[in-house]
Design an enzyme around this catalytic site. Structure first.
Site, PDB file in Angstrom:
ATOM      1  N   PHE A 123       0.851  -1.188   0.000  1.00  0.00           N
ATOM      2  CA  PHE A 123       0.000   0.000   0.000  1.00  0.00           C
ATOM      3  C   PHE A 123       0.884   1.234   0.000  1.00  0.00           C
ATOM      4  O   PHE A 123       1.763   1.372   0.855  1.00  0.00           O
ATOM      5  CB  PHE A 123      -0.868  -0.031   1.257  1.00  0.00           C
ATOM      6  CG  PHE A 123      -1.925   1.026   1.364  1.00  0.00           C
ATOM      7  CD1 PHE A 123      -3.131   0.903   0.691  1.00  0.00           C
ATOM      8  CD2 PHE A 123      -1.727   2.130   2.175  1.00  0.00           C
ATOM      9  CE1 PHE A 123      -4.128   1.867   0.822  1.00  0.00           C
ATOM     10  CE2 PHE A 123      -2.713   3.100   2.321  1.00  0.00           C
ATOM     11  CZ  PHE A 123      -3.922   2.968   1.633  1.00  0.00           C
ATOM     12  N   THR A 126       1.667   7.225   2.040  1.00  0.00           N
ATOM     13  CA  THR A 126       2.516   8.199   2.724  1.00  0.00           C
ATOM     14  C   THR A 126       3.686   8.664   1.846  1.00  0.00           C
ATOM     15  O   THR A 126       4.275   7.864   1.118  1.00  0.00           O
ATOM     16  CB  THR A 126       3.068   7.589   4.026  1.00  0.00           C
ATOM     17  OG1 THR A 126       1.976   7.231   4.859  1.00  0.00           O
ATOM     18  CG2 THR A 126       3.964   8.571   4.758  1.00  0.00           C
ATOM     19  N   SER A 132      -0.295  12.491   7.752  1.00  0.00           N
ATOM     20  CA  SER A 132      -1.686  12.719   8.145  1.00  0.00           C
ATOM     21  C   SER A 132      -2.411  13.611   7.144  1.00  0.00           C
ATOM     22  O   SER A 132      -3.614  13.471   6.935  1.00  0.00           O
ATOM     23  CB  SER A 132      -1.727  13.363   9.537  1.00  0.00           C
ATOM     24  OG  SER A 132      -1.142  12.529  10.500  1.00  0.00           O
ATOM     25  N   TRP A 156       8.020   5.081   3.976  1.00  0.00           N
ATOM     26  CA  TRP A 156       7.503   4.286   5.093  1.00  0.00           C
ATOM     27  C   TRP A 156       6.519   3.236   4.602  1.00  0.00           C
ATOM     28  O   TRP A 156       5.469   3.011   5.197  1.00  0.00           O
ATOM     29  CB  TRP A 156       6.889   5.169   6.178  1.00  0.00           C
ATOM     30  CG  TRP A 156       7.885   6.094   6.799  1.00  0.00           C
ATOM     31  CD1 TRP A 156       7.920   7.448   6.718  1.00  0.00           C
ATOM     32  CD2 TRP A 156       9.022   5.719   7.597  1.00  0.00           C
ATOM     33  NE1 TRP A 156       9.010   7.944   7.406  1.00  0.00           N
ATOM     34  CE2 TRP A 156       9.702   6.904   7.953  1.00  0.00           C
ATOM     35  CE3 TRP A 156       9.534   4.492   8.044  1.00  0.00           C
ATOM     36  CZ2 TRP A 156      10.859   6.895   8.729  1.00  0.00           C
ATOM     37  CZ3 TRP A 156      10.683   4.482   8.807  1.00  0.00           C
ATOM     38  CH2 TRP A 156      11.325   5.677   9.144  1.00  0.00           C
ATOM     39  N   SER A 158       5.597  -0.501   4.042  1.00  0.00           N
ATOM     40  CA  SER A 158       5.912  -1.861   4.461  1.00  0.00           C
ATOM     41  C   SER A 158       5.891  -2.797   3.254  1.00  0.00           C
ATOM     42  O   SER A 158       5.088  -2.636   2.339  1.00  0.00           O
ATOM     43  CB  SER A 158       4.903  -2.330   5.506  1.00  0.00           C
ATOM     44  OG  SER A 158       4.973  -1.537   6.669  1.00  0.00           O
ATOM     45  N   ARG A 268      11.829 -13.957  39.560  1.00  0.00           N
ATOM     46  CA  ARG A 268      12.656 -12.967  40.244  1.00  0.00           C
ATOM     47  C   ARG A 268      12.163 -12.728  41.674  1.00  0.00           C
ATOM     48  O   ARG A 268      10.961 -12.538  41.907  1.00  0.00           O
ATOM     49  CB  ARG A 268      12.598 -11.645  39.460  1.00  0.00           C
ATOM     50  CG  ARG A 268      13.353 -10.494  40.096  1.00  0.00           C
ATOM     51  CD  ARG A 268      14.845 -10.659  40.001  1.00  0.00           C
ATOM     52  NE  ARG A 268      15.521  -9.405  40.365  1.00  0.00           N
ATOM     53  CZ  ARG A 268      16.832  -9.282  40.469  1.00  0.00           C
ATOM     54  NH1 ARG A 268      17.603 -10.334  40.213  1.00  0.00           N
ATOM     55  NH2 ARG A 268      17.377  -8.120  40.791  1.00  0.00           N
ATOM     56  N   GLU A 363      -0.899   4.849  10.382  1.00  0.00           N
ATOM     57  CA  GLU A 363      -2.334   4.648  10.130  1.00  0.00           C
ATOM     58  C   GLU A 363      -3.200   5.514  11.043  1.00  0.00           C
ATOM     59  O   GLU A 363      -4.226   5.085  11.569  1.00  0.00           O
ATOM     60  CB  GLU A 363      -2.699   3.164  10.242  1.00  0.00           C
ATOM     61  CG  GLU A 363      -1.999   2.362   9.157  1.00  0.00           C
ATOM     62  CD  GLU A 363      -2.604   1.012   8.922  1.00  0.00           C
ATOM     63  OE1 GLU A 363      -3.825   0.846   9.102  1.00  0.00           O
ATOM     64  OE2 GLU A 363      -1.854   0.104   8.531  1.00  0.00           O
ATOM     65  N   GLY A 364      -2.755   6.745  11.200  1.00  0.00           N
ATOM     66  CA  GLY A 364      -3.466   7.704  12.038  1.00  0.00           C
ATOM     67  C   GLY A 364      -2.800   7.799  13.385  1.00  0.00           C
ATOM     68  O   GLY A 364      -2.851   6.852  14.175  1.00  0.00           O
TER      69      GLY A 364
END
Length: 403
Positions: A123, A126, A132, A156, A158, A268, A363-364
Site C-alpha cells: 500500500f 505516505t 496525516s 515508510w 511496508s 525474580r 495509520e493515524g
C-alpha cells in the site's frame, strides 16, 4: 455480540499460535538484531491459508469472517510486530481494498493470487511531505492514451522490497484537492518503478520498510481502482481495514508483555518474595490485563460491524487508538517490571517497547484519532455512505460479486 470464539476460530487461534511458537519465537531475536525480514514465512503463512483468511473462497481465500483476520493478527504480533504488519498490509490494506473497490477483472488478476499468497500486495500512500495530511501528496498520474504516467515518491512503505503489487495514490487533478486523488494498481515489474529499504529504525527491525519511486511509470488504464477522483475515499476505507488489523495486533503485543512479565514475576525475588507479590508490580500487571480485555472487545466490536456489512470507521478508530496506547503502556511497564534486565535484548520486552511505538504513529497518529473521536461526539464528523462496501459475512456468491 458473541463473547466466545467459535470452534473454527478457536482452531484458527491454536494454529497461528503454534506457528508463532515454532516458526518465529526461536529466531526472532536474531532476525531483529540483524534487521532481517524472513520472507520464507510468507509462503508458510500462505500454505496455512492465512494470507487470505477473510477473502471469499471464490477469490482464492479461506472465506472466514473478518474477526478471523483479527485473530491472525493478534497471534502473529505476539511473536513480532513485523509479521503482523506483513498481513496487515497485504490483507488489510491491499486485498480487502481490492475486494471492496475492484472490478471482477481486477479481482481475478490481482486479488486471487494475493489471497492464495502466490503474490504479495502492499500500500503506497505516505510521502516524505505527506502523512496525516493526505492532500499534501505530490505523486501525479497524467493520462496518456490508454495509460497513466506516474511520477513521484512514497515512503515508510511496508513490504517495499517484497511486494509484487502496490496500491498507489496519486493526483490526476491537483486543482480538485482531495477529489482529484485517484488509486492505481502498480506492478513491481513496470518500467520506472524502484524501491529502497529504510535502515536504522527504532523498532520493527525484523520487517521490511522503505521507499517507492515512480519515474514515468506507465500504468494501464485498466489498473485504475474505482473512478478518477475516488482515491481519497478508497484510501480512507482501506485505512479502516488496516487500522482494524493494527488494533488486533496491539492486543497480541499486550498479551506478549503479560506472558513475559508474569513469567519474570515468578522467577525474580526481592526482599525475600517473588516480585509479583509487590503491590506496585501487581498494579502494572493489572493495567496490562485491563488494557488487553478492553482492547479486544473494541476490536471484535469493529469486526462484527464488518461482518454485518456496516460502516465502522468510528469504531475502528477508537479500537486502534486505545489498543495501541494500551500496548505502548504495557511494553513500558514490562520493561519496568524486568528492571535492568528489561534494558537488555536478553529478554524480549525491550523489543516489545521498541515495536510498540510505531503503531501509535502510523495509520493515524493517536492525536488524529483523538480529534476524530471528539468530532464524532460533538457532531462535527459523520460518515457518509460509501458507493461500495465490503461484503457482509457469511459470504455469498452474489454478495461477493456486489462488493
Amino acid at each position: 455480540m458473541h463473547f466466545e470464539l467459535t470452534e473454527e476460530q478457536e482452531l484458527l487461534k491454536k494454529t497461528v499460535r503454534n506457528f508463532v511458537d515454532k516458526e518465529i519465537m526461536p529466531f526472532i531475536r536474531e532476525w531483529d538484531e540483524n534487521h532481517h525480514f524472513e520472507t520464507g514465512l510468507l509462503k508458510k503463512l500462505a500454505d496455512l491459508g492465512l494470507m487470505g483468511v477473510c477473502i471469499p473462497e471464490k477469490y482464492g481465500g479461506s472465506g472466514m469472517d473478518y474477526n478471523a483476520l483479527a485473530i491472525v493478527c493478534e497471534e502473529l504480533e505476539r511473536g513480532d510486530t513485523a509479521f503482523r504488519t506483513a498481513v496487515s498490509v497485504h490483507t488489510g490494506l491491499n486485498s480487502l481494498t481490492l475486494l471492496q473497490w475492484g472490478t471482477d477483472a481486477q479481482k481475478q488478476k490481482y486479488l486471487v493470487p494475493q489471497a492464495k499468497g502466490e503474490k504479495i500486495g502492499a500500500f503506497g500512500l505516505t510521502e516524505p511531505g505527506a502523512g496525516s495530511d493526505v492532500a499534501g501528496i505530490g505523486t501525479t498520474a497524467e493520462k496518456d492514451g490508454d495509460f497513466y504516467i506516474l511520477n513521484g515518491q512514497k515512503t515508510w512503505i511496508s513490504l517495499c522490497d517484497v511486494a509484487d503489487h502496490f496500491l498507489v495514490f496519486a493526483y490526476t487533478d491537483k486543482a480538485k484537492k482531495h477529489h482529484g486523488i485517484s488509486a492505481f494498481i502498480v506492478e513491481r515489474t513496470m518500467p520506472g518503478f524502484s524501491s529502497k529499504a529504510i535502515k536504522g529504525k527504532l523498532g520493527i527491525r525484523a520487517g521490511n520498510t522503505g521507499e517507492l519511486f515512480f519515474d514515468n511509470v506507465r500504468v494501464p488504464k485498466e489498473n485504475l481502482l474505482g473512478e478518477e477522483g475516488e482515491g481519497f475515499k478508497i484510501a480512507m476505507s482501506a485505512l479502516d481495514n488496516g487500522r482494524f488489523t493494527v488494533a488486533a495486533g496491539a492486543c497480541g503485543l499486550i498479551q506478549a508483555c503479560l506472558e513475559a512479565s508474569v513469567k519474570y514475576c515468578h522467577e525474580r525475588k526481592t526482599f525475600g518474595h517473588e516480585i509479583g507479590k509487590h503491590q506496585l508490580v501487581q498494579q502494572m500487571i493489572a493495567k496490562m490485563e485491563a488494557g488487553y480485555q478492553m482492547s479486544r472487545l473494541l476490536v471484535f466490536r469493529a469486526g462484527e460491524l464488518k461482518n454485518q456489512g456496516k460502516r465502522n470507521t468510528r469504531e475502528t478508530s477508537l479500537a486502534k487508538w486505545q489498543a495501541c496506547d494500551f500496548a505502548n503502556e504495557a511494553a513500558n511497564d514490562a520493561v519496568q517490571i524486568h528492571g535492568a534486565y528489561g534494558y537488555s535484548s536478553e529478554y524480549p520486552v525491550e523489543r516489545y517497547l521498541r515495536n510498540s511505538k510505531a503503531p501509535v504513529i502510523y495509520e493515524g497518529t493517536r492525536e488524529i484519532h483523538t480529534i476524530m473521536q471528539a468530532e464524532y461526539v460533538l457532531g462535527y464528523r459523520t460518515d457518509k455512505p460509501l458507493s461500495k462496501m465490503l461484503p457482509a459475512w457469511p459470504f455469498t456468491e452474489s454478495g461477493a460479486e456486489e462488493s
